[in-house]
Design a protein around this motif. Structure first.
Motif, PDB file in Angstrom:
ATOM      1  N   THR A  43       0.810  -0.994   0.049  1.00 11.71           N
ATOM      2  CA  THR A  43      -0.193   0.137   0.071  1.00 11.71           C
ATOM      3  C   THR A  43       1.060   1.118   0.072  1.00 11.71           C
ATOM      4  OG1 THR A  43      -1.729  -1.210   1.059  1.00 11.71           O
ATOM      5  CG2 THR A  43      -1.781   1.417   1.360  1.00 11.71           C
ATOM      6  N   GLY A  44       2.039   1.256   0.717  1.00  8.44           N
ATOM      7  CA  GLY A  44       2.988   2.424   0.622  1.00  8.44           C
ATOM      8  C   GLY A  44       3.469   2.755  -0.530  1.00  8.44           C
ATOM      9  N   LEU A  45       3.747   1.647  -1.278  1.00  7.96           N
ATOM     10  CA  LEU A  45       4.365   1.602  -2.612  1.00  7.96           C
ATOM     11  C   LEU A  45       3.585   1.976  -3.802  1.00  7.96           C
ATOM     12  CD1 LEU A  45       6.979  -1.426  -2.399  1.00  7.96           C
ATOM     13  CD2 LEU A  45       7.480   1.040  -2.116  1.00  7.96           C
ATOM     14  N   LEU A  46       2.288   1.092  -3.810  1.00 10.32           N
ATOM     15  CA  LEU A  46       1.333   1.495  -4.866  1.00 10.32           C
ATOM     16  C   LEU A  46       0.146   2.158  -4.684  1.00 10.32           C
ATOM     17  CD1 LEU A  46       1.476  -2.402  -5.842  1.00 10.32           C
ATOM     18  CD2 LEU A  46       2.817  -0.792  -6.764  1.00 10.32           C
ATOM     19  N   GLY A  47      -0.035   2.612  -3.394  1.00 15.68           N
ATOM     20  CA  GLY A  47      -1.261   3.532  -2.963  1.00 15.68           C
ATOM     21  C   GLY A  47      -2.364   2.540  -2.839  1.00 15.68           C
ATOM     22  N   ALA A  48      -3.371   2.964  -2.826  1.00 23.46           N
ATOM     23  CA  ALA A  48      -4.681   2.416  -2.309  1.00 23.46           C
ATOM     24  C   ALA A  48      -5.354   1.863  -3.521  1.00 23.46           C
ATOM     25  CB  ALA A  48      -5.792   3.374  -1.677  1.00 23.46           C
TER      26      ALA A  48
ATOM     27  N   LEU B 161      -4.763  -4.362  -6.694  1.00 26.33           N
ATOM     28  CA  LEU B 161      -4.169  -4.948  -7.403  1.00 26.33           C
ATOM     29  C   LEU B 161      -5.058  -5.792  -8.310  1.00 26.33           C
ATOM     30  CD1 LEU B 161      -1.020  -6.374  -5.429  1.00 26.33           C
ATOM     31  CD2 LEU B 161      -0.970  -4.293  -6.981  1.00 26.33           C
ATOM     32  N   ALA B 162      -4.826  -6.057  -9.759  1.00 24.12           N
ATOM     33  CA  ALA B 162      -5.519  -6.878 -10.298  1.00 24.12           C
ATOM     34  C   ALA B 162      -4.479  -8.086 -10.921  1.00 24.12           C
ATOM     35  CB  ALA B 162      -5.934  -6.017 -11.623  1.00 24.12           C
ATOM     36  N   SER B 163      -3.736  -8.673  -9.920  1.00 27.19           N
ATOM     37  CA  SER B 163      -2.991  -9.666 -10.482  1.00 27.19           C
ATOM     38  C   SER B 163      -3.889 -11.150 -10.529  1.00 27.19           C
ATOM     39  CB  SER B 163      -1.824 -10.063  -9.543  1.00 27.19           C
ATOM     40  OG  SER B 163      -2.513 -10.193  -8.008  1.00 27.19           O
ATOM     41  N   ARG B 164      -4.877 -11.335 -10.010  1.00 26.21           N
ATOM     42  CA  ARG B 164      -5.484 -12.452 -10.098  1.00 26.21           C
ATOM     43  C   ARG B 164      -6.488 -12.434 -11.427  1.00 26.21           C
ATOM     44  NH1 ARG B 164      -9.128 -13.885  -5.348  1.00 26.21           N
ATOM     45  NH2 ARG B 164      -7.370 -14.632  -4.581  1.00 26.21           N
ATOM     46  N   GLU B 165      -6.906 -11.367 -11.809  1.00 23.85           N
ATOM     47  CA  GLU B 165      -7.502 -11.002 -13.109  1.00 23.85           C
ATOM     48  C   GLU B 165      -6.551 -11.047 -14.332  1.00 23.85           C
ATOM     49  OE1 GLU B 165      -8.041  -8.983 -10.457  1.00 23.85           O
ATOM     50  OE2 GLU B 165      -9.825  -9.249 -10.118  1.00 23.85           O
ATOM     51  N   LEU B 166      -5.320 -10.749 -14.135  1.00 19.65           N
ATOM     52  CA  LEU B 166      -4.295 -10.701 -15.242  1.00 19.65           C
ATOM     53  C   LEU B 166      -3.805 -12.349 -15.406  1.00 19.65           C
ATOM     54  CD1 LEU B 166      -2.270  -9.532 -16.815  1.00 19.65           C
ATOM     55  CD2 LEU B 166      -0.724  -9.354 -14.848  1.00 19.65           C
ATOM     56  N   LEU B 167      -3.777 -13.042 -14.105  1.00 21.47           N
ATOM     57  CA  LEU B 167      -3.205 -14.404 -14.391  1.00 21.47           C
ATOM     58  C   LEU B 167      -4.515 -15.161 -15.068  1.00 21.47           C
ATOM     59  CD1 LEU B 167      -1.374 -15.023 -10.876  1.00 21.47           C
ATOM     60  CD2 LEU B 167      -0.414 -14.893 -13.221  1.00 21.47           C
TER      61      LEU B 167
END
Length: 82
Positions: free
Chosen positions: A60-65, A68-74
């Motif tokens: 959260t500190g690195l990417l903000g709030a 992530l869409a990693s599941r959808e991407l995979l």
């Protein structure tokens, strides 16, 4: 100290938890969990849960709030290979 609890924030060293209210993105982690993580020992369930909470604070500190869409991407990649 292994028996103490620590507050961990993104980009900051763990600070001893002195019972202050949790404000912002913080993970409360046991000292024994921090030591176990340093040893790469995730055999304890609580250590795994606290590592997950800590990772979420760091991300959260690195990417903000933004979620992530990693599941959808995979899932999309897997659908292309089918």
């Amino acid at each position: 100290m292994a028996s103490a609890n620590y507050l961990c924030a993104a980009g900051a060293a763990p600070e001893l938890d002195q019972g202050q209210p949790l404000i912002g993105q913080l993970a409360q982690v046991r000292g024994s969990s921090l030591l176990a993580m340093a040893r790469d020992d995730f055999s304890d369930k609580t250590t795994r849960l606290e590592a997950r909470a800590l990772l979420r604070v760091w991300l959260t500190g690195l990417l903000g709030a933004e979620p992530l869409a990693s599941r959808e991407l995979l899932q999309a990649i897997n659908a292309l290979s089918d």
